[in-house]
Design an enzyme around this catalytic site. Structure first.
Site, mmCIF file in Angstrom:
data_model
loop_
_atom_site.group_PDB
_atom_site.id
_atom_site.type_symbol
_atom_site.label_atom_id
_atom_site.label_comp_id
_atom_site.label_asym_id
_atom_site.label_seq_id
_atom_site.Cartn_x
_atom_site.Cartn_y
_atom_site.Cartn_z
ATOM 1 N N GLY A 58 125.470 84.454 79.431
ATOM 2 C CA GLY A 58 126.778 84.785 79.996
ATOM 3 C C GLY A 58 126.942 84.154 81.367
ATOM 4 O O GLY A 58 126.029 84.188 82.178
ATOM 5 N N ARG A 91 125.585 79.763 73.968
ATOM 6 C CA ARG A 91 124.533 80.520 73.291
ATOM 7 C C ARG A 91 123.955 79.568 72.246
ATOM 8 O O ARG A 91 124.687 78.853 71.570
ATOM 9 C CB ARG A 91 125.129 81.781 72.662
ATOM 10 C CG ARG A 91 125.756 82.666 73.773
ATOM 11 C CD ARG A 91 125.417 84.127 73.622
ATOM 12 N NE ARG A 91 125.209 84.758 74.926
ATOM 13 C CZ ARG A 91 126.132 85.420 75.618
ATOM 14 N NH1 ARG A 91 127.357 85.497 75.190
ATOM 15 N NH2 ARG A 91 125.816 85.992 76.770
ATOM 16 N N ASP A 139 118.391 87.957 80.725
ATOM 17 C CA ASP A 139 117.117 88.249 80.047
ATOM 18 C C ASP A 139 116.909 87.396 78.795
ATOM 19 O O ASP A 139 115.785 87.003 78.502
ATOM 20 C CB ASP A 139 116.962 89.746 79.764
ATOM 21 C CG ASP A 139 118.062 90.306 78.897
ATOM 22 O OD1 ASP A 139 119.080 89.610 78.697
ATOM 23 O OD2 ASP A 139 117.908 91.432 78.408
ATOM 24 N N THR A 189 123.465 86.865 86.299
ATOM 25 C CA THR A 189 124.162 87.750 85.353
ATOM 26 C C THR A 189 124.928 88.811 86.132
ATOM 27 O O THR A 189 124.420 89.326 87.130
ATOM 28 C CB THR A 189 123.184 88.438 84.368
ATOM 29 O OG1 THR A 189 123.834 89.554 83.751
ATOM 30 C CG2 THR A 189 121.938 88.968 85.051
ATOM 31 N N ASP A 247 125.531 91.707 85.137
ATOM 32 C CA ASP A 247 125.080 93.066 84.769
ATOM 33 C C ASP A 247 124.037 93.661 85.713
ATOM 34 O O ASP A 247 123.821 94.873 85.695
ATOM 35 C CB ASP A 247 124.498 93.062 83.352
ATOM 36 C CG ASP A 247 125.554 92.814 82.289
ATOM 37 O OD1 ASP A 247 126.750 92.889 82.629
ATOM 38 O OD2 ASP A 247 125.181 92.538 81.131
ATOM 39 N N ASP A 258 120.888 93.612 85.402
ATOM 40 C CA ASP A 258 119.958 94.390 84.575
ATOM 41 C C ASP A 258 118.553 93.788 84.494
ATOM 42 O O ASP A 258 117.828 94.037 83.532
ATOM 43 C CB ASP A 258 120.535 94.567 83.160
ATOM 44 C CG ASP A 258 120.845 93.242 82.490
ATOM 45 O OD1 ASP A 258 120.754 92.199 83.158
ATOM 46 O OD2 ASP A 258 121.187 93.251 81.298
ATOM 47 N N ARG A 262 126.315 95.923 79.096
ATOM 48 C CA ARG A 262 125.930 96.314 77.731
ATOM 49 C C ARG A 262 124.972 97.497 77.737
ATOM 50 O O ARG A 262 125.211 98.513 77.126
ATOM 51 C CB ARG A 262 125.257 95.135 77.013
ATOM 52 C CG ARG A 262 126.222 94.108 76.504
ATOM 53 C CD ARG A 262 125.480 92.864 76.110
ATOM 54 N NE ARG A 262 124.797 92.257 77.247
ATOM 55 C CZ ARG A 262 124.103 91.144 77.209
ATOM 56 N NH1 ARG A 262 123.953 90.513 76.076
ATOM 57 N NH2 ARG A 262 123.542 90.648 78.295
HETATM 58 P P1 ADP Z 1 121.533 86.029 78.827
HETATM 59 O O1 ADP Z 1 120.567 84.997 79.315
HETATM 60 O O2 ADP Z 1 122.735 86.150 79.713
HETATM 61 O O3 ADP Z 1 120.861 87.349 78.508
HETATM 62 P P2 ADP Z 1 121.679 85.436 75.937
HETATM 63 O O4 ADP Z 1 121.024 86.699 75.520
HETATM 64 O O5 ADP Z 1 122.836 84.937 75.163
HETATM 65 O O6 ADP Z 1 122.175 85.479 77.460
HETATM 66 O O7 ADP Z 1 120.560 84.299 75.937
HETATM 67 C C1 ADP Z 1 120.867 82.968 76.298
HETATM 68 C C2 ADP Z 1 120.127 82.005 75.402
HETATM 69 O O8 ADP Z 1 118.708 82.183 75.544
HETATM 70 C C3 ADP Z 1 120.369 82.178 73.902
HETATM 71 O O9 ADP Z 1 121.563 81.546 73.474
HETATM 72 C C4 ADP Z 1 119.143 81.514 73.314
HETATM 73 O O10 ADP Z 1 119.294 80.105 73.292
HETATM 74 C C5 ADP Z 1 118.059 81.878 74.333
HETATM 75 N N1 ADP Z 1 117.315 83.042 73.843
HETATM 76 C C6 ADP Z 1 117.709 84.331 73.852
HETATM 77 N N2 ADP Z 1 116.802 85.131 73.273
HETATM 78 C C7 ADP Z 1 115.788 84.326 72.868
HETATM 79 C C8 ADP Z 1 114.545 84.521 72.175
HETATM 80 N N3 ADP Z 1 114.166 85.736 71.776
HETATM 81 N N4 ADP Z 1 113.771 83.436 71.940
HETATM 82 C C9 ADP Z 1 114.153 82.212 72.328
HETATM 83 N N5 ADP Z 1 115.315 81.954 72.964
HETATM 84 C C10 ADP Z 1 116.130 82.984 73.238
#
Ligand code: ADP
Length: 325
Positions: A15, A76, A107, A130, A132, A134, A176
């Site tokens: 995000g 994403r 995260d 982020t 959030d 968090d 969230r």
């Molecule tokens: P944020 O970083 O804001 O929490 P996301 O949860 O969408 O946002 O994660 C961003 C990107 O990080 C995802 O689109 C994916 O490419 C990568 N990612 C997220 N979770 C995993 C995971 N468990 N293993 C590998 N890559 C991940």
């Protein structure tokens, strides 16, 4: 030094958050200041897989400190969650001659970074970006302060109309799994209550507030609901069933919370964290997130930043309750 640090890659992922640009600027300039080449990777991990990369000079990050969003774009990327996807990303890293990465995100971004670092022995430093807030191990994340101020300004406006019509407003804010935005914006705006995912009793608190008859002493009430706290509409429907006479309205702030020019706090935080990320790499650190605690830069292992739960400050829940009488 175990490896030669001649070139770093920088990306924004997950995000978007105001202040990400200030972080990109700081990473770029701090690297170049230290004689390190910078390759900007577009669209997060997606760009790492597709090779959407441009070498940045200092002027490529001119005039962006005040801009919201991210000039590197964010995306994403589900492919990066697979070993095959990460192997493709590593091919790009080798082809581009990137020795280390700085990833700016939340995260999910750090979870991906951790897997990638382990599989390919890649030095990676994270900057928490982020709204959030968090992530464990840092008092604040880049974008949080701006979002909090944006929400506060929105609630101030809602208060005007709520007061004029003597209404009960439920305002839904982002977050969230975390109630930082909801709780702190509630205090900052003088709202009556905050429904946050971390505290089930806040629903009971709301019942108490309403059953005490909020109109006796006030001519409007505003309740902030974190999106992970059940949703403002569901909360409003519930209260409407119990108290059909109340004039209830719902406002879901949505994506406007993500936008806008970053506050001074976020710009300074992002600038410090960007410089600290490059200094950490020069110091042979890896798999850590840069954090700030009591205004001092700290290094937090990815494993802790992602896994450990960051608690909302219960003293603040108390403050909100005391001040909403
Ligand atoms: P944020 O970083 O804001 O929490 P996301 O949860 O969408 O946002 O994660 C961003 C990107 O990080 C995802 O689109 C994916 O490419 C990568 N990612 C997220 N979770 C995993 C995971 N468990 N293993 C590998 N890559 C991940």
């Amino acid at each position: 030094m175990q490896y030669e640090l001649k070139c770093i890659g920088v990306l924004t992922s997950g995000g978007d958050a105001p202040g990400m640009n200030a972080a990109v600027r700081a990473v770029t300039r701090a690297a170049i200041y230290n004689g390190i080449k910078v390759k900007a990777i577009y669209r997060g991990y997606k760009g790492l897989i597709t090779g959407e990369i441009k070498e940045f000079q200092t002027q490529d990050v001119s005039n962006i400190i005040q801009q919201g969003g991210t000039i590197l774009k964010s995306a994403r990327c589900s492919e990066f969650k697979t070993k095959e996807g990460r192997a493709l990303a590593y091919e790009t890293i080798q082809r581009e001659g990137i020795d280390a990465l700085v990833v700016i995100g939340g995260d999910g971004t750090f979870t991906g970074a951790r897997a990638f670092a382990q599989e390919f022995n890649m030095p990676i430093i994270g900057i928490p970006g982020t709204i959030d807030n968090d992530l464990w191990g840092t008092d604040s994340t880049v974008g949080y302060d701006t979002a909090l101020n944006t929400i506060m300004e929105c609630i101030d406006k809602i208060r005007d109309t709520a007061t004029s019509h003597e209404r009960l407003f439920f305002v839904e804010v982002m977050g969230r799994d975390a109630g930082f935005l909801a709780l702190n914006s509630a205090i900052a705006s003088g709202s009556e209550a905050a429904i946050i995912p971390e505290k089930e009793t806040s629903v009971a608190q709301l019942d108490e507030l309403i059953s005490n008859g909020f109109r006796k002493s006030k001519n409007s009430s505003i309740v902030i609901v974190a999106e992970g706290g059940g949703g403002a509409q569901a909360m409003a429907d519930r209260i409407h069933q119990q108290y059909p006479d109340y004039d209830i309205r719902v406002s879901i702030l949505g994506h406007l919370q993500r936008g806008g020019s970053p506050t001074a706090y976020d710009r300074i935080l992002a600038s410090r964290m960007g410089v600290a990320a490059i200094e950490a790499l020069l110091d042979e650190q890896r798999s850590i997130m840069i954090g700030v605690v009591n205004d001092e830069i700290v290094h937090v292992p990815f494993s802790k930043a992602i896994k450990d739960d960051k608690q909302v400050n219960l003293e603040k829940v108390n403050v909100l309750q005391i001040l909403s009488i």
